[in-house]
Scaffold this motif. Structure first.
Motif, PDB file in Angstrom:
ATOM      1  N   ALA A 102      43.367  39.137  35.218  1.00 37.43           N
ATOM      2  CA  ALA A 102      43.016  38.634  34.052  1.00 37.43           C
ATOM      3  C   ALA A 102      41.650  38.930  33.088  1.00 37.43           C
ATOM      4  N   LEU A 103      40.617  39.239  33.744  1.00 35.61           N
ATOM      5  CA  LEU A 103      39.337  39.772  33.449  1.00 35.61           C
ATOM      6  C   LEU A 103      39.534  41.286  33.089  1.00 35.61           C
ATOM      7  N   THR A 104      40.220  41.868  33.738  1.00 37.70           N
ATOM      8  CA  THR A 104      40.564  43.361  33.499  1.00 37.70           C
ATOM      9  C   THR A 104      41.350  43.360  32.146  1.00 37.70           C
ATOM     10  N   PHE A 105      42.295  42.584  32.131  1.00 40.79           N
ATOM     11  CA  PHE A 105      43.002  42.565  30.976  1.00 40.79           C
ATOM     12  C   PHE A 105      42.313  42.242  29.608  1.00 40.79           C
ATOM     13  N   TRP A 106      41.435  41.300  29.766  1.00 42.72           N
ATOM     14  CA  TRP A 106      40.681  40.880  28.802  1.00 42.72           C
ATOM     15  C   TRP A 106      39.700  42.072  28.262  1.00 42.72           C
ATOM     16  N   PHE A 107      39.068  42.457  29.354  1.00 41.11           N
ATOM     17  CA  PHE A 107      37.941  43.675  29.055  1.00 41.11           C
ATOM     18  C   PHE A 107      38.619  44.780  28.532  1.00 41.11           C
TER      19      PHE A 107
ATOM     20  N   VAL B 222      43.185  33.396  47.685  1.00 44.87           N
ATOM     21  CA  VAL B 222      43.276  35.028  47.508  1.00 44.87           C
ATOM     22  C   VAL B 222      44.106  35.315  46.217  1.00 44.87           C
ATOM     23  N   LEU B 223      45.495  34.600  46.101  1.00 47.28           N
ATOM     24  CA  LEU B 223      46.019  34.686  44.780  1.00 47.28           C
ATOM     25  C   LEU B 223      45.131  34.263  43.702  1.00 47.28           C
ATOM     26  N   ILE B 224      44.642  33.363  43.674  1.00 50.09           N
ATOM     27  CA  ILE B 224      43.949  33.031  42.461  1.00 50.09           C
ATOM     28  C   ILE B 224      42.815  33.790  41.953  1.00 50.09           C
TER      29      ILE B 224
END
Length: 94
Positions: A50-55, A41-43
């Motif tokens: 991370a994907l949201t930040f990258w987007f 769940v943490l991963i």
């Protein structure tokens, strides 16, 4: 008529209740599975962040370019109309 539900009150001779035995510890496999689920769940949560930040980081240059194009187009339209951003007070051209 009293209902017989087979409950037993366990008391000592002094009149105190006997505490029930502690529940047995779960097997090592069950504890390992719980920690594996918590780690998963943490991963997954970290991956979503991370994907949201990258987007967002990938979209920022496009947003800035669109804002610059909109500003230049607006200034061009104002120039063609013969107006400026200054506020004129008093008699004169509106």
């Amino acid at each position: 008529m009293a209902k017989d539900d087979k409950r037993i009150i366990d008391m000592t001779l002094e009149g105190e209740f006997v505490s029930p035995p502690p529940p047995p510890a779960p097997p090592i496999g069950a504890r390992l599975m719980v920690w594996a689920i918590v780690a998963m769940v943490l991963i997954v949560a970290a991956a979503i962040v991370a994907l949201t930040f990258w987007f967002v980081v990938m979209l920022l240059p496009l947003v800035f370019a669109a804002a610059l194009i909109a500003y230049v187009a607006f200034r061009y339209q104002m120039w063609r109309a013969g107006r400026s951003f200054t506020i004129r007070r008093g008699p004169g051209r509106w």
